[in-house]
Design an enzyme around this catalytic site. Structure first.
Site, PDB file in Angstrom:
ATOM      1  N   LYS A  76      -1.904  -3.217   8.142  1.00  0.00           N
ATOM      2  CA  LYS A  76      -3.084  -2.842   8.866  1.00  0.00           C
ATOM      3  C   LYS A  76      -3.311  -3.413  10.059  1.00  0.00           C
ATOM      4  CE  LYS A  76      -6.169  -0.926   4.770  1.00  0.00           C
ATOM      5  NZ  LYS A  76      -7.171  -1.441   4.014  1.00  0.00           N
ATOM      6  N   TYR A 120      -8.518 -11.935  -7.306  1.00  0.00           N
ATOM      7  CA  TYR A 120      -7.354 -11.822  -8.564  1.00  0.00           C
ATOM      8  C   TYR A 120      -7.464 -13.349  -9.148  1.00  0.00           C
ATOM      9  CZ  TYR A 120      -6.213  -7.955  -6.041  1.00  0.00           C
ATOM     10  OH  TYR A 120      -5.768  -6.437  -5.557  1.00  0.00           O
ATOM     11  N   ARG A 176       0.866  -1.137   0.185  1.00  0.00           N
ATOM     12  CA  ARG A 176      -0.159  -0.184  -0.143  1.00  0.00           C
ATOM     13  C   ARG A 176       0.724   1.221  -0.226  1.00  0.00           C
ATOM     14  NH1 ARG A 176      -2.266  -3.510   4.069  1.00  0.00           N
ATOM     15  NH2 ARG A 176      -4.100  -5.125   3.635  1.00  0.00           N
ATOM     16  N   HIS A 184      -3.102   2.242  -6.032  1.00  0.00           N
ATOM     17  CA  HIS A 184      -3.595   0.657  -5.831  1.00  0.00           C
ATOM     18  C   HIS A 184      -3.939  -0.140  -6.645  1.00  0.00           C
ATOM     19  CE1 HIS A 184      -4.913  -0.694  -2.706  1.00  0.00           C
ATOM     20  NE2 HIS A 184      -6.306  -1.470  -3.401  1.00  0.00           N
ATOM     21  N   HIS A 195      -3.185  -9.474   3.500  1.00  0.00           N
ATOM     22  CA  HIS A 195      -4.767  -9.433   3.146  1.00  0.00           C
ATOM     23  C   HIS A 195      -5.223 -10.623   4.151  1.00  0.00           C
ATOM     24  CE1 HIS A 195      -6.269  -8.248  -1.279  1.00  0.00           C
ATOM     25  NE2 HIS A 195      -5.959  -7.308  -0.594  1.00  0.00           N
ATOM     26  N   ARG A 230      -0.590  -2.104  -7.040  1.00  0.00           N
ATOM     27  CA  ARG A 230      -0.501  -3.019  -6.472  1.00  0.00           C
ATOM     28  C   ARG A 230      -1.679  -4.341  -6.890  1.00  0.00           C
ATOM     29  NH1 ARG A 230      -0.819  -4.528  -0.691  1.00  0.00           N
ATOM     30  NH2 ARG A 230      -3.633  -5.036   0.328  1.00  0.00           N
TER      31      ARG A 230
END
Length: 306
Positions: free
Chosen positions: A181, A287, A152, A252, A278, A255
């Site tokens: 995160k 994906y 990110r 993004h 994730h 990414r």
């Protein structure tokens, strides 16, 4: 003494940052959402003196008047749920159910739209071709590093020199440690693209950067951190020079391109999920849907029955 609507918000912001470990950008959004709600409530319901008086009815009226788009409506409900939890658990207020009674609108499932290899190559070349050679190197290094790691943009710009790892006496960096995160740390092995970009940038940074910033990516002229919006604006300019639609030239998108290319060369979804950081595997599964040849191969592998 009752806690007024606005009195609770500064401490709520600190709670989100330090106890919920949300990103600063998310905290700013949640704080803004709750401030706007407080302003509206005091305008519409002059008799209100505290959050515990607010129920689902008032929140629904706010939604009906504002008519937010589905994505924003989901975020509003999420921010209100965080506030209600804080007021109940920390401030010990007897809250009504409020946002717990609201349904978050369902969002349409959109597949990621990665850059083609040609678009990616044009972007990187356009970034490097700059009248100011040092700025061109910095812009190219940031874009190549983002693509080569799948990080990110906030993770890349918060990266510190001490987070870069080398193996033995090899001058090429081999991995970076990233705080993702939720304040979770993960180790990211560097692809050849990321290694090359980081190595070339660090050589120039070591000699020319002023100040003593611990950050990897800084302005050479003053050693200050590079804001996210600066990279976004840079990518917009680069996209114009590269003849790539501006909507496709975002951090993004790099990414998305990283993840899609990993899936296309046969890496497992579990590996891609770990590389992207994730928590929810369903996010990564998007994906796989992009790789039609892989889905066809799976279908062709099914034993035929007469």
């Amino acid at each position: 003494m009752p806690l007024s609507l606005f009195d609770a918000l500064p401490a709520f912001e600190g709670y989100l940052l330090h106890e919920e470990a949300l990103s600063p950008a998310t905290v700013r959004q949640y704080r803004a959402d709750t401030e706007k709600l407080a302003n509206w409530l005091l305008t519409e319901y002059e008799h209100l003196t505290g959050w515990e008086q607010i129920g689902a009815r008032e929140l629904r009226v706010y939604m009906q008047q504002g008519r937010p788009a589905p994505a924003r409506a989901r975020r509003l409900v999420s921010s209100w749920k965080k506030l209600w939890r804080y007021l109940e658990d920390v401030e010990k207020l007897a809250m009504q159910r409020g946002p717990a009674e609201l349904k978050s609108p369902k969002l349409p499932s959109k597949l990621p739209q990665p850059l083609s290899q040609e678009e990616l190559s044009r972007l990187l070349n356009a970034a490097r071709e700059n009248a100011n050679d040092d700025k061109g190197l910095r812009d190219w290094a940031i874009l190549a590093f983002l693509y080569g790691t799948g990080l990110r943009i906030s993770e890349a710009l918060n990266l510190k020199l001490s987070d870069v790892e080398h193996q033995g006496g090899d001058p090429l960096p081999t991995a970076v440690r990233v705080v993702a995160k939720g304040n979770e740390e993960r180790l990211i092995p560097l692809s050849a693209t990321a290694q090359r970009a980081l190595y070339q940038w660090l050589r120039v940074r070591k000699i020319q950067a002023r100040g003593h910033s611990p950050l990897v990516f800084v302005h050479l002229s003053n050693g200050k951190a590079i804001p996210v919006r600066t990279v976004q604006a840079m990518m917009h300019r680069v996209a114009v020079r590269a003849n790539v639609p501006a909507a496709r030239a975002t951090p993004h998108k790099l990414r998305h391109t990283f993840a899609t290319n990993l899936v296309n060369v046969g890496r497992s979804l579990e590996e891609v999920q770990e590389a992207l950081g994730h928590k929810n595997s369903n996010v990564t599964r998007r994906y796989a849907k992009l790789n039609r040849s892989r889905l066809k191969a799976a279908a062709d592998a099914l034993p035929d029955v007469d």
